[in-house]
Design a protein around this motif. Structure first.
Motif, PDB file in Angstrom:
ATOM      1  N   UNK A 106       0.658  -1.056   0.177  1.00 17.97           N
ATOM      2  CA  UNK A 106       0.085   0.141   0.134  1.00 17.97           C
ATOM      3  C   UNK A 106       0.900   1.141  -0.010  1.00 17.97           C
ATOM      4  N   UNK A 107       2.049   1.061  -0.483  1.00 10.88           N
ATOM      5  CA  UNK A 107       2.987   2.265  -0.231  1.00 10.88           C
ATOM      6  C   UNK A 107       3.403   2.798  -1.846  1.00 10.88           C
ATOM      7  N   UNK A 108       3.123   3.922  -2.526  1.00 11.73           N
ATOM      8  CA  UNK A 108       3.348   4.114  -4.076  1.00 11.73           C
ATOM      9  C   UNK A 108       4.614   5.073  -3.744  1.00 11.73           C
ATOM     10  N   UNK A 109       5.435   4.786  -4.498  1.00  5.07           N
ATOM     11  CA  UNK A 109       6.880   5.653  -4.367  1.00  5.07           C
ATOM     12  C   UNK A 109       7.068   5.682  -6.155  1.00  5.07           C
ATOM     13  N   UNK A 111      11.209   8.991  -3.553  1.00  2.00           N
ATOM     14  CA  UNK A 111      10.342   9.051  -2.316  1.00  2.00           C
ATOM     15  C   UNK A 111       9.866  10.263  -2.113  1.00  2.00           C
ATOM     16  N   UNK A 112       8.650  10.862  -2.005  1.00  3.61           N
ATOM     17  CA  UNK A 112       8.212  12.198  -1.261  1.00  3.61           C
ATOM     18  C   UNK A 112       8.230  12.152  -0.146  1.00  3.61           C
ATOM     19  N   UNK A 132       5.663   8.835   6.257  1.00  6.15           N
ATOM     20  CA  UNK A 132       6.980   8.545   6.326  1.00  6.15           C
ATOM     21  C   UNK A 132       7.248   7.208   7.279  1.00  6.15           C
ATOM     22  N   UNK A 133       6.681   7.082   8.374  1.00  4.53           N
ATOM     23  CA  UNK A 133       6.874   5.718   9.383  1.00  4.53           C
ATOM     24  C   UNK A 133       6.168   4.516   8.321  1.00  4.53           C
ATOM     25  N   UNK A 134       5.204   4.608   7.911  1.00  2.06           N
ATOM     26  CA  UNK A 134       4.553   3.535   7.252  1.00  2.06           C
ATOM     27  C   UNK A 134       5.604   2.987   5.986  1.00  2.06           C
ATOM     28  N   UNK A 135       5.768   4.055   5.337  1.00  2.00           N
ATOM     29  CA  UNK A 135       6.921   3.705   4.313  1.00  2.00           C
ATOM     30  C   UNK A 135       7.765   3.136   4.847  1.00  2.00           C
ATOM     31  N   UNK A 136       8.747   3.610   5.688  1.00  2.00           N
ATOM     32  CA  UNK A 136      10.062   3.056   6.111  1.00  2.00           C
ATOM     33  C   UNK A 136       9.792   1.758   6.568  1.00  2.00           C
ATOM     34  N   UNK A 137       8.785   1.580   7.539  1.00  2.00           N
ATOM     35  CA  UNK A 137       8.165   0.040   7.930  1.00  2.00           C
ATOM     36  C   UNK A 137       8.043  -0.753   7.033  1.00  2.00           C
ATOM     37  N   UNK A 138       7.546  -0.431   5.573  1.00  2.00           N
ATOM     38  CA  UNK A 138       7.136  -1.346   4.575  1.00  2.00           C
ATOM     39  C   UNK A 138       8.442  -1.662   4.141  1.00  2.00           C
TER      40      UNK A 138
END
Ligand SMILES: *Cc1c(COP(=O)(O)O)cnc(C)c1O
Length: 375
Positions: A337-340, A354-355, A362-368
């Motif tokens: 669920x993370x779009x970069x 990555x925006x 940002x936390x969700x992205x880093x965890x993913x």
């Protein structure tokens, strides 16, 4: 119905070789494809805070006038911008996003057998608008890190590409997707040394975000450089990407030519109203800059923790080297669920852009990313 035996033979040569601009994946597209509920989009350098509250209000109140054409001259917004920048309003040209301005500039100055100089890894629209006119884009190799920031514009390499066919030089400051920037003295010297007859476009789409001391405001150079065009946008720090509003500042003489090719109502009335309102909302802008500065630090630290190296960025995104095929990691992130943004089309096949999002995003992205890299 006519049957084309040779449609491609009818297409103008400039258009035939074009590759359409690849935008970031829209949230609802991923939702349809994977049926995900929670999606974080960090793919298009949008302001993660949503539009300013003042903008929401003014748009709601303007709905009753939507049967009217916009003010094709854009007087009110142009006056506000002229005031802000200390220039005259006939130096401002409004566009349907600043991409519109890039296209207008290309159409005014380029034709087949002329050329524009563009840096390697530079924003894709420059080569696109150039080739669409039938002109050629000459690509100058990016800096190898010796005379400037690695992957950033190499101004000597750009100067070396200039010859008698050159009409335009595109400079992204800072550049997307690299996040690199050019210092005031270096860029000013480059423009001062351009041959007469070469126009320099300085694209300052991320101007408001940059906090580095030696970062220049190229609008200040307009009185001494008649061959300079500066572009800005409301799509990034001002949070209005969906409305499409950008502008250029240049000599009144050049602006008059841009005005000739512009569609009479190229900027819609809600966009102009929202832009003028956003210009007044200092609190929104300073909060957006704070959110971004904190988010940049968060991403830089988190990515360093994963052992990944990033290009130093002054904008609202980071370009990170995954050290392996970025396409695979991009796809795995989509499933979480993370779009970069993959940037293979920028000759950066192992990088992702990555925006900077809200802290929670940002936390969700880093965890993913952590989870993806572990497997
Ligand atoms: C996002 C961006 C723009 C602006 O696009 P709009 O058309 O104004 O939305 C221009 N230049 C660069 C380098 C960008 O990244």
């Amino acid at each position: 119905m006519p049957h084309w035996t040779n449609l491609s033979g009818l297409i103008s040569p400039g258009i035939k070789q074009l590759q359409a601009y690849q935008p970031g994946k829209p949230t609802d597209e991923l939702e349809r494809e994977l049926g995900l509920k929670r999606i974080v989009k960090l793919a298009s350098n949008e302001n993660p805070s949503g539009p300013s509250p003042l903008v929401r209000e003014v748009i709601a109140s303007a709905c009753g006038e939507m049967h009217r054409y916009p003010d094709g001259g854009g007087h009110s917004l142009k006056n506000a911008l002229a005031n802000n920048h200390g220039v005259s309003s006939d130096q401002i040209t409004l566009g349907n996003g600043s991409s519109d301005l890039l296209d207008l500039i290309a159409r005014v100055f380029l034709a087949p057998s002329t050329e524009a100089v563009v840096a390697q890894h530079a924003f894709a629209m420059y080569a696109l608008v150039t080739q669409a006119t039938g002109a050629k884009a000459r690509i100058a190799p990016a800096s190898d890190g010796v005379g400037g920031t690695h992957y950033g514009h190499d101004l000597s390499a750009m100067a070396a590409q200039i010859d008698n066919s050159t009409r335009l030089v595109f400079v992204a400051n800072p550049n997307n997707p690299t996040g690199t920037y050019l210092s005031g003295p270096a860029l000013e010297k480059f423009i001062a040394e351009l041959p007469s007859g070469v126009i320099c476009i300085v694209d300052e789409a991320y101007y408001e975000y940059v906090e580095t001391d030696d970062y220049p405001n190229a609008i200040n150079w307009l009185p001494k450089f008649p061959n300079l065009i500066v572009t800005r946008t409301f799509s990034k720090a001002f949070g209005l990407a969906g409305l499409r509003c950008g502008y250029s500042v240049c000599s009144a003489e050049i602006a008059e030519f841009l005005n000739r090719v512009r569609q009479p109502f190229n900027v819609n009335s809600l966009a102009m109203l929202a832009a003028e309102t956003a210009l007044r909302d200092d609190e929104y802008l300073s909060r957006s800059k704070q959110t971004n500065a904190a988010g940049l630090k968060q991403l830089e630290a988190g990515l360093a923790n994963c052992g990944l190296s990033i290009m130093p960025s002054v904008a609202n995104f980071v370009c990170v080297d995954m050290g392996a095929s970025a396409a695979e990691i991009y796809n795995k992130l989509l499933h979480k669920g993370v779009i970069v943004r993959p940037v293979a089309n920028y000759e950066l096949p192992t990088h992702l852009r990555v925006t900077v999002g809200l802290e929670s995003e940002n936390t969700i992205f880093l965890d993913a990313l952590d989870a993806v890299l572990e497997k």
